[in-house]
Design a protein around this motif. Structure first.
Motif, PDB file in Angstrom:
ATOM      1  N   GLN A 276       0.186  -3.498   3.444  1.00 30.79           N
ATOM      2  CA  GLN A 276       0.090  -3.230   4.880  1.00 30.79           C
ATOM      3  C   GLN A 276       1.459  -2.930   5.498  1.00 30.79           C
ATOM      4  O   GLN A 276       1.554  -2.313   6.547  1.00 30.79           O
ATOM      5  N   LEU A 277       2.573  -3.353   4.803  1.00 28.93           N
ATOM      6  CA  LEU A 277       3.923  -3.131   5.325  1.00 28.93           C
ATOM      7  C   LEU A 277       4.602  -1.900   4.696  1.00 28.93           C
ATOM      8  O   LEU A 277       5.840  -1.821   4.624  1.00 28.93           O
ATOM      9  N   LEU A 282       9.171   1.994   3.449  1.00 30.41           N
ATOM     10  CA  LEU A 282       9.650   3.391   3.401  1.00 30.41           C
ATOM     11  C   LEU A 282      10.917   3.545   4.225  1.00 30.41           C
ATOM     12  O   LEU A 282      11.900   4.186   3.781  1.00 30.41           O
ATOM     13  N   LEU A 283      10.953   2.988   5.417  1.00 27.21           N
ATOM     14  CA  LEU A 283      12.141   3.052   6.262  1.00 27.21           C
ATOM     15  C   LEU A 283      13.331   2.371   5.587  1.00 27.21           C
ATOM     16  O   LEU A 283      14.481   2.841   5.671  1.00 27.21           O
ATOM     17  N   ALA A 284      13.037   1.242   4.907  1.00 25.70           N
ATOM     18  CA  ALA A 284      14.129   0.532   4.225  1.00 25.70           C
ATOM     19  C   ALA A 284      14.719   1.379   3.097  1.00 25.70           C
ATOM     20  O   ALA A 284      15.948   1.446   2.914  1.00 25.70           O
ATOM     21  N   VAL A 288      18.568   2.902   2.858  1.00 25.81           N
ATOM     22  CA  VAL A 288      19.496   2.660   1.741  1.00 25.81           C
ATOM     23  C   VAL A 288      20.019   3.984   1.188  1.00 25.81           C
ATOM     24  O   VAL A 288      21.209   4.127   0.872  1.00 25.81           O
ATOM     25  N   PHE A 289      19.114   4.972   1.056  1.00 29.01           N
ATOM     26  CA  PHE A 289      19.507   6.279   0.530  1.00 29.01           C
ATOM     27  C   PHE A 289      20.538   6.941   1.447  1.00 29.01           C
ATOM     28  O   PHE A 289      21.555   7.486   0.990  1.00 29.01           O
TER      29      PHE A 289
END
Length: 297
Positions: A276-277, A282-284, A288-289
């Motif tokens: 569910q998270l 994806l944002l994390a 990082v990238f």
């Protein structure tokens, strides 16, 4: 010859022993009869029995407390005695009083329940005054131990006579009031006052009649109050135990299987929660990238 002498002596001794035994039995019977007679004379009421030619009128009451072997059986016997002598029972309160109650576990599924209790009964009865002594004597065989006996005889002859005289005076006054209302009552106020006085005299006359009827009833029927009790009794009975909740617990294998299933369900819930998270994950990853890319420059 010697054998005959010995045989005769033996028969003589046997006869003497038998005679002594019979004498003891007669003495015991005589003592028992004497005890019964003594109780009968104690419990009966020969006092204040008016003669036929006497002008006295006695209201007789009796209060007795005594121990019996069995309260219920004695109650039924006393009720029969009262009924046979033309009386009736007006009140009875038969009850068992629990003194002590305990439980003892005797097996895995059984318990011994012990109850100590005392039975007593309070009886109020009315009997014809001529049969009071007979009723009291008939109850002697039910008495194991007499605690107390109170018998009263109140002479109410003068009170009865006084009530009758008052009744005559009130009746005479009532007639004069009625005559005065019919002949002299002219105004409404006078008639009303006279009617009120007449009503008051009628009420007094009725109360006097009722008092006399009550006294005559008490004279004709004596009131007896009895308190019966017996020695403490013990009741023991075996009762089944209620099953403990432990008896319904599943075996260890089933408990382990249930625990594995519960753990798997928790693991599924965690995975579902993580899925569910996905947007946050994806944002994390993108963050990082981007950080590594700009950091190299």
């Amino acid at each position: 010859m010697k054998n005959r002498t010995k045989l005769g002596l033996a028969l003589l001794l046997f006869g003497l022993a038998f005679a002594c035994k019979q004498a003891d039995s007669l003495d015991n019977a005589t003592e028992a009869a004497a005890d019964t007679t003594a109780v009968a004379s104690t419990i009966s009421s020969n006092a204040a029995v008016e003669k036929k030619e006497s002008h006295r009128k006695f209201v007789r009451t009796a209060d007795l407390k005594f121990k019996v072997k069995n309260v219920a059986k004695s109650t039924y016997a006393i009720e029969n005695i009262v009924s046979k002598n033309g009386g009736f029972v007006t009140f009875t309160d038969l009850k068992s009083n629990i003194n002590e109650k305990s439980e003892t576990k005797i097996s895995q599924d059984s318990t011994l329940e012990t109850t100590r209790y005392t039975v007593d009964n309070t009886i109020t009865l009315r009997v014809p005054n001529t049969q009071l002594d007979t009723v009291l004597k008939s109850m002697v065989k039910e008495v194991a131990f007499l605690d107390s006996r109170l018998i009263k005889a109140d002479d109410v002859a003068l009170q009865l006579l006084s009530n009758k005289m008052a009744q005559k005076r009130l009746a005479s006054h009532q007639k004069r009031l009625e005559k005065g209302i019919d002949t002299k009552g002219k105004k409404l106020t006078q008639i009303t006052n006279a009617e009120d006085k007449l009503l008051g005299r009628q009420t007094e006359s009725d109360e006097t009649v009722l008092q006399n009827l009550s006294l005559e009833d008490q004279v004709n029927y004596s009131t007896v109050t009895l308190y019966l009790y017996q020695r403490e009794s013990v009741l023991q009975e075996i009762v089944a135990n209620e099953k403990s909740i432990n008896a319904y617990r599943p075996h260890i294998g089933l408990q382990i299987w249930d625990s594995l299933k519960t753990g798997w369900f928790m693991f599924e819930a965690i995975i579902a929660f993580v899925v569910q998270l996905w947007a946050l994950l994806l944002l994390a990853v993108l963050g990082v990238f981007a950080y590594r890319k700009f950091a190299k420059k």
